[in-house]
Design a protein around this motif. Structure first.
Motif: not given
Length: 151
Positions: A29-47
């Motif tokens: 939940x905490x990190x999802x805000x960071x990813x959303x602001x950058x237009x990606x998902x957490x799984x996309x970040x892992x990839x």
């Protein structure tokens, strides 16, 4: 016959998996805000991180490393290509294999994201001493390594 409360081990603190799951939910939940602001998902970040660490990695290797199925990886890679964060190239050695590369946009975005994630994690784990954080990391890493050997 004695009635057994199936959830007593959770209340008594014996289910570390349950507690870890709650922690993972908080982190997500905490990190999802960071990813959303950058237009990606957490799984996309892992990839993206996996491609960064293994330049020209195949989609099958990404699936294997991240413990995701090939269909999911294919969809994620399509999204990342659409967002111009990766490019795909057919392997010259095997036409069935796609090699994945980061774009300049990804090389610019990833360090910014990593810095934001580090700050958020530092905030979340501020309650722990350096020694406790190191111990926690070592223990979790040990469990993950052991599980990776089984799968």
């Amino acid at each position: 016959m004695m009635e057994i409360n199936k959830f007593s081990n959770i209340r008594n603190g014996e289910s570390i998996g349950f507690v870890l799951r709650i922690l993972m939910n908080h982190l997500s939940q905490s990190l999802s805000h960071i990813f959303q602001k950058n237009g990606i998902t957490s799984t996309e970040f892992l990839v993206l991180r996996e491609v960064f660490e293994n330049e020209s990695i195949s989609s099958c290797s990404i699936a294997l490393h991240l413990k995701l199925n090939k269909g999911s990886i294919s969809k994620i890679l399509d999204q990342l290509a659409y967002k111009k964060l990766i490019k795909k190239e057919i392997s010259s050695l095997d036409k069935r294999v796609q090699k994945i590369f980061l774009t300049e946009k990804a090389y610019k975005t990833l360090p910014e994201l990593a810095a934001l994630i580090q700050l958020k994690e530092k905030d979340i784990f501020a309650i722990l001493t350096d020694s406790e954080r190191n111990t926690l990391y070592s223990l979790v890493e040990k469990i993950v390594s052991a599980q990776n050997e089984h799968y």
